[in-house]
Design a protein around this motif. Structure first.
Motif, PDB file in Angstrom:
ATOM      1  N   ARG A 172       0.708  -1.218  -0.015  1.00  0.00           N
ATOM      2  CA  ARG A 172      -0.103  -0.035  -0.025  1.00  0.00           C
ATOM      3  C   ARG A 172       1.011   1.278  -0.056  1.00  0.00           C
ATOM      4  NH1 ARG A 172      -5.533  -1.112   1.652  1.00  0.00           N
ATOM      5  NH2 ARG A 172      -5.887  -3.216   1.494  1.00  0.00           N
ATOM      6  N   ILE A 173       0.445   2.252  -0.695  1.00  0.00           N
ATOM      7  CA  ILE A 173       1.097   3.610  -0.875  1.00  0.00           C
ATOM      8  C   ILE A 173       0.760   4.526   0.124  1.00  0.00           C
ATOM      9  CG2 ILE A 173       1.924   5.095  -2.495  1.00  0.00           C
ATOM     10  CD1 ILE A 173       3.094   2.417  -3.066  1.00  0.00           C
ATOM     11  N   LEU A 174       1.482   5.012   0.740  1.00  0.00           N
ATOM     12  CA  LEU A 174       1.103   6.395   1.766  1.00  0.00           C
ATOM     13  C   LEU A 174       1.387   7.782   1.302  1.00  0.00           C
ATOM     14  CD1 LEU A 174       0.314   7.424   4.713  1.00  0.00           C
ATOM     15  CD2 LEU A 174       2.596   6.868   5.513  1.00  0.00           C
ATOM     16  N   ARG A 175       0.345   8.340   1.031  1.00  0.00           N
ATOM     17  CA  ARG A 175       0.962   9.681   0.400  1.00  0.00           C
ATOM     18  C   ARG A 175       0.608  11.003   1.319  1.00  0.00           C
ATOM     19  NH1 ARG A 175      -1.516  10.150  -5.632  1.00  0.00           N
ATOM     20  NH2 ARG A 175       0.121  11.303  -6.106  1.00  0.00           N
ATOM     21  N   LEU A 176       1.672  11.339   1.927  1.00  0.00           N
ATOM     22  CA  LEU A 176       1.525  12.457   2.719  1.00  0.00           C
ATOM     23  C   LEU A 176       1.211  13.611   2.149  1.00  0.00           C
ATOM     24  CD1 LEU A 176       4.674  11.425   5.208  1.00  0.00           C
ATOM     25  CD2 LEU A 176       2.054  10.877   5.675  1.00  0.00           C
ATOM     26  N   PRO A 177       0.321  14.665   2.940  1.00  0.00           N
ATOM     27  CA  PRO A 177      -0.030  15.754   2.442  1.00  0.00           C
ATOM     28  C   PRO A 177       0.930  16.909   2.285  1.00  0.00           C
ATOM     29  CG  PRO A 177      -1.515  15.281   4.395  1.00  0.00           C
ATOM     30  CD  PRO A 177      -0.325  14.183   4.427  1.00  0.00           C
ATOM     31  N   ASP A 178       0.853  17.708   1.247  1.00  0.00           N
ATOM     32  CA  ASP A 178       2.016  18.597   1.040  1.00  0.00           C
ATOM     33  C   ASP A 178       3.429  18.029   0.573  1.00  0.00           C
ATOM     34  OD1 ASP A 178       0.149  20.528   1.615  1.00  0.00           O
ATOM     35  OD2 ASP A 178       0.472  20.319   3.892  1.00  0.00           O
ATOM     36  N   GLY A 179       3.402  16.711   0.326  1.00  0.00           N
ATOM     37  CA  GLY A 179       4.619  16.468  -0.269  1.00  0.00           C
ATOM     38  C   GLY A 179       5.447  16.175   0.892  1.00  0.00           C
ATOM     39  N   LYS A 180       5.236  16.110   2.038  1.00  0.00           N
ATOM     40  CA  LYS A 180       6.108  16.012   3.322  1.00  0.00           C
ATOM     41  C   LYS A 180       6.774  14.809   3.421  1.00  0.00           C
ATOM     42  CE  LYS A 180       4.194  19.559   6.164  1.00  0.00           C
ATOM     43  NZ  LYS A 180       5.313  20.798   6.066  1.00  0.00           N
ATOM     44  N   ASP A 181       7.743  14.396   4.035  1.00  0.00           N
ATOM     45  CA  ASP A 181       8.441  13.073   4.112  1.00  0.00           C
ATOM     46  C   ASP A 181       7.813  12.928   5.705  1.00  0.00           C
ATOM     47  OD1 ASP A 181      10.193  14.281   6.067  1.00  0.00           O
ATOM     48  OD2 ASP A 181      11.847  14.509   4.333  1.00  0.00           O
ATOM     49  N   PRO A 182       8.064  11.612   6.112  1.00  0.00           N
ATOM     50  CA  PRO A 182       7.357  11.323   7.431  1.00  0.00           C
ATOM     51  C   PRO A 182       8.133  11.878   8.707  1.00  0.00           C
ATOM     52  CG  PRO A 182       7.804   9.214   6.305  1.00  0.00           C
ATOM     53  CD  PRO A 182       8.366  10.265   5.237  1.00  0.00           C
ATOM     54  N   ASP A 183       9.516  12.346   8.499  1.00  0.00           N
ATOM     55  CA  ASP A 183      10.195  12.973   9.702  1.00  0.00           C
ATOM     56  C   ASP A 183       9.355  14.341   9.780  1.00  0.00           C
ATOM     57  OD1 ASP A 183      12.013  14.064  11.286  1.00  0.00           O
ATOM     58  OD2 ASP A 183      13.262  14.654   9.652  1.00  0.00           O
ATOM     59  N   GLU A 184       9.314  15.061   8.619  1.00  0.00           N
ATOM     60  CA  GLU A 184       8.828  16.473   8.827  1.00  0.00           C
ATOM     61  C   GLU A 184       7.134  16.296   9.281  1.00  0.00           C
ATOM     62  OE1 GLU A 184      10.865  18.845   5.108  1.00  0.00           O
ATOM     63  OE2 GLU A 184       9.210  17.396   4.630  1.00  0.00           O
ATOM     64  N   PHE A 185       6.493  15.204   8.833  1.00  0.00           N
ATOM     65  CA  PHE A 185       5.084  15.277   9.159  1.00  0.00           C
ATOM     66  C   PHE A 185       4.902  15.156  10.615  1.00  0.00           C
ATOM     67  CE2 PHE A 185       1.015  13.281   9.318  1.00  0.00           C
ATOM     68  CZ  PHE A 185       0.128  14.053   8.506  1.00  0.00           C
ATOM     69  N   ILE A 186       5.637  14.003  11.047  1.00  0.00           N
ATOM     70  CA  ILE A 186       5.538  13.665  12.544  1.00  0.00           C
ATOM     71  C   ILE A 186       5.929  14.917  13.479  1.00  0.00           C
ATOM     72  CG2 ILE A 186       6.292  12.428  14.263  1.00  0.00           C
ATOM     73  CD1 ILE A 186       6.687  10.089  12.188  1.00  0.00           C
ATOM     74  N   ARG A 187       6.897  15.672  12.927  1.00  0.00           N
ATOM     75  CA  ARG A 187       7.327  16.873  13.698  1.00  0.00           C
ATOM     76  C   ARG A 187       6.083  17.976  13.683  1.00  0.00           C
ATOM     77  NH1 ARG A 187      12.859  17.388  14.687  1.00  0.00           N
ATOM     78  NH2 ARG A 187      13.929  15.741  13.498  1.00  0.00           N
ATOM     79  N   GLY A 220      -1.399  11.750  13.900  1.00  0.00           N
ATOM     80  CA  GLY A 220      -1.439  12.158  12.478  1.00  0.00           C
ATOM     81  C   GLY A 220      -1.166  11.188  11.503  1.00  0.00           C
ATOM     82  N   PHE A 221       0.261  10.772  11.845  1.00  0.00           N
ATOM     83  CA  PHE A 221       1.024  10.013  10.931  1.00  0.00           C
ATOM     84  C   PHE A 221       0.092   8.530  11.035  1.00  0.00           C
ATOM     85  CE2 PHE A 221       4.318   6.773  10.079  1.00  0.00           C
ATOM     86  CZ  PHE A 221       4.753   7.072   8.680  1.00  0.00           C
ATOM     87  N   GLN A 222      -0.206   7.999  12.197  1.00  0.00           N
ATOM     88  CA  GLN A 222      -0.719   6.637  11.887  1.00  0.00           C
ATOM     89  C   GLN A 222      -2.152   6.684  11.140  1.00  0.00           C
ATOM     90  OE1 GLN A 222       0.602   3.914  12.656  1.00  0.00           O
ATOM     91  NE2 GLN A 222       1.022   3.949  14.826  1.00  0.00           N
ATOM     92  N   ARG A 223      -2.845   7.647  11.390  1.00  0.00           N
ATOM     93  CA  ARG A 223      -4.180   8.000  10.605  1.00  0.00           C
ATOM     94  C   ARG A 223      -3.792   8.040   8.975  1.00  0.00           C
ATOM     95  NH1 ARG A 223      -5.261  12.234  14.366  1.00  0.00           N
ATOM     96  NH2 ARG A 223      -4.634  13.485  13.212  1.00  0.00           N
ATOM     97  N   CYS A 224      -2.786   8.499   8.682  1.00  0.00           N
ATOM     98  CA  CYS A 224      -2.355   8.705   7.236  1.00  0.00           C
ATOM     99  C   CYS A 224      -2.153   7.014   6.907  1.00  0.00           C
ATOM    100  CB  CYS A 224      -1.155   9.361   7.043  1.00  0.00           C
ATOM    101  SG  CYS A 224      -1.698  11.270   6.899  1.00  0.00           S
TER     102      CYS A 224
END
Length: 406
Positions: free
Chosen positions: A103-118, A124-128
């Protein structure tokens, strides 16, 4: 990532963070695959422990094998860079072919997981993660994104691109579900396209692609990157179900069972045999005279035996001769798919060995279950366990615990 291989460090075999993530991956039966080291470290720091990364963008065969051994579901959270995405997808198709639910996870605004979790925290990351989409759906959406509806001629190009993605779904039932999804996506992509007309158009385009058959236009040729923007790898085989047939499947949200995986091993081994008939001696030596349990596979195998007996059989593929001889429609469908998609293997002996090992392990497991049921019945009847049954049971348990040859 750019470190050269050494005798003690072979990059293609390594997944960063696996030692720390292994327990959480096995407990959840899910691995989250990210791109960078910090994308592994940050989730671990906030309690998301099933996160790992390859040492490079594209997955290797060795890494796919390791992932498949650890988890059934793999969530991929790479960034949206097109070039990296293209390279990644070639690896993900290998992973999909192992039987993993990719499965493919596309985070909003093109953020990577490090940026998104910060920015949004672990929740929020788990919801994605929970909303990650299946690989085939991602490829369908990507194919339409690459062909804007406002560009002249884009409808025909989008139709072909989507049809090529759908043709990679080897199960007819699963493909039908994705055709419905594709029609829905088309209706949003261009509202002036009637749903029923689009379904007919997709079916016709897939039939046209299947009938082309030439190497340069083949819908899943390994040598081409078609309009959909994806390089194709070994086709994903159908997921087996209780009543297996050439088009049998499983629901989209159901995980593969042990029977499904051995069915895939049989299908791959049969495909290898038709392309590399020299494997016959090994198959018979290691699996006996009835190596395949699926009735359709067995029917094709029996005809392949006859084809292999001809004097020049070992000179090349026998798929055409087998197809000419078969009369059963289900068996013909299976071989037609194999003829349309010739399997090219860098190491046919190794691939066949992997399939044979899976089939042997399955036989052992099924026999152990039979013996356990027999001993339970004897116990319920107040009878002592039969010595021969107990001895065979213990020998099989030891055999099952032996390390894999691969």
């Amino acid at each position: 990532k750019n470190t050269a291989d050494t005798p003690l460090f072979i990059k293609r075999n390594v997944l960063f963070g696996l030692a720390q993530a292994k327990e959480a991956i096995r407990a959840s039966n899910q691995a989250i695959l990210v791109e960078g080291y910090m994308d592994v470290i940050m989730p671990h720091q906030v309690g998301i422990k099933n996160v790992i990364a390859p040492l490079g963008t594209a997955l290797t065969d060795e890494q796919c094998k390791v992932l498949h051994q650890q988890a059934q579901q793999v969530i991929v959270a790479f960034d949206s860079d097109t070039a990296g995405q293209m390279a990644t997808l070639r690896g993900l198709e290998k992973l999909y072919d192992t039987g993993c639910d990719v499965r493919i996870l596309r985070l909003p605004d093109g953020k990577d997981p490090d940026e998104f979790i910060r920015a949004h925290g672990a929740e929020g990351f788990q919801r994605c993660v929970a909303e990650a989409m299946p690989l085939v759906e991602f490829k369908l959406r990507r194919a339409l994104e690459q062909h804007p509806a406002t560009v002249p001629g884009s409808k025909a190009q989008a139709l072909e691109a989507v049809s090529r993605v759908l043709m990679d779904v080897r199960s007819e039932v699963l493909r039908a579900e994705y055709v419905d999804l594709a029609v829905n996506l088309f209706s949003k992509w261009s509202p002036d396209l009637p749903d029923q007309n689009m379904k007919v158009a997709i079916d016709r385009q897939m039939n046209r692609l299947l009938q082309q058959g030439s190497q340069h236009s083949q819908w899943n040729s390994r040598n081409n990157i078609r309009d959909s923007g994806f390089a194709h790898h070994t086709p994903s085989l159908p997921h087996a179900a209780e009543n297996r047939g050439p088009g049998s499947t499983r629901p989209l949200d159901k995980r593969l069972t042990r029977d499904d995986l051995v069915w895939r091993a049989e299908r791959t081994l049969l495909h290898l045999l038709l392309q590399y008939p020299g494997l016959l001696a090994r198959i018979r030596a290691e699996l006996g005279e009835s190596p395949l349990s699926d009735p359709v596979h067995s029917a094709v195998y029996q005809v392949a035996l006859v084809a292999c007996s001809s004097s020049n059989a070992m000179a090349g593929p026998i798929v055409a001769r087998v197809l000419d001889t078969l009369s059963d429609p289900d068996a013909r469908l299976v071989v037609t798919e194999m003829a349309t998609n010739p399997l090219v293997s860098a190491d046919s002996e190794q691939e066949a060995g992997d399939c044979i090992e899976k089939i042997q392990q399955h036989r052992v497991s099924r026999r152990i279950e039979d013996l356990e049921n027999l001993m339970k019945a004897q116990q319920a009847a107040g009878q002592p366990a039969d010595h021969a049954v107990l001895q065979e049971y213990m020998q099989l348990q030891l055999q099952r615990k032996k390390p894999s040859k691969s």
